[in-house]
Design an enzyme around this catalytic site. Structure first.
Site, PDB file in Angstrom:
ATOM      1  N   CYS A  51      46.531  39.818  41.425  1.00 36.14           N
ATOM      2  CA  CYS A  51      46.570  40.003  42.878  1.00 36.14           C
ATOM      3  C   CYS A  51      45.470  39.151  43.497  1.00 36.14           C
ATOM      4  CB  CYS A  51      46.321  41.470  43.246  1.00 36.14           C
ATOM      5  SG  CYS A  51      47.622  42.581  42.727  1.00 36.14           S
ATOM      6  N   GLN A  52      45.784  38.512  44.596  1.00 42.06           N
ATOM      7  CA  GLN A  52      44.779  37.720  45.297  1.00 42.06           C
ATOM      8  C   GLN A  52      43.728  38.633  45.919  1.00 42.06           C
ATOM      9  OE1 GLN A  52      46.346  35.096  48.272  1.00 42.06           O
ATOM     10  NE2 GLN A  52      44.359  34.209  48.741  1.00 42.06           N
TER      11      GLN A  52
END
Length: 137
Positions: A51-52
């Site tokens: 996930c960013q």
């Protein structure tokens, strides 16, 4: 309500919105209603890779059900967490495993999320399914 019914209800709700700006706002509003996530659970084991933004998912077995808690530091991702919690939280592991995320295609989420958000959503789903498969065994 089953996980399948929860997905159908979600798809129906999204049908009330005419455009994706309104749908995004609805997702963000859902995320604002997530329960508080304890700081003590923001551990490396609970952090989702891929996930960013920062995402943590914690699970525990409560009787026959799997209970998840999750949070993110990003508004849209918090909303995606809320969507996943609505479908998969507080369900038996076998039901989770037997409920593919049909809502992704039905809502067109994969087409409307940025690649990094889509990767993050799939990483969260992967964790939920992995936990459920482990607990169902």
């Amino acid at each position: 309500m089953s996980a399948q019914q929860a997905q159908a209800e979600l798809v129906e709700e999204f049908g009330f919105f005419d455009n994706w700006m309104d749908r995004y706002q609805y997702i963000i509003d859902m995320g604002k209603q997530l329960p508080a996530f304890p700081e003590a659970l923001k551990t490396p084991e609970n952090k989702i890779q891929g996930c960013q933004s920062n995402v943590w998912i914690h699970h525990e077995r409560q009787g026959d059900m799997l209970h998840f808690q999750a949070t993110s530091d990003a508004a849209i991702v918090s909303g995606l967490i809320a969507v996943l919690m609505r479908i998969y939280n507080d369900r038996p592991p076998a039901e989770i495993v037997a409920t593919p995320p049909a809502f992704l295609e039905e809502l067109g989420l994969d087409k409307h999320l940025s690649p990094t958000r889509s990767n993050g959503l799939h990483a969260m789903l992967k964790r939920i399914y992995a936990v459920a498969e482990h607990e169902a065994a």
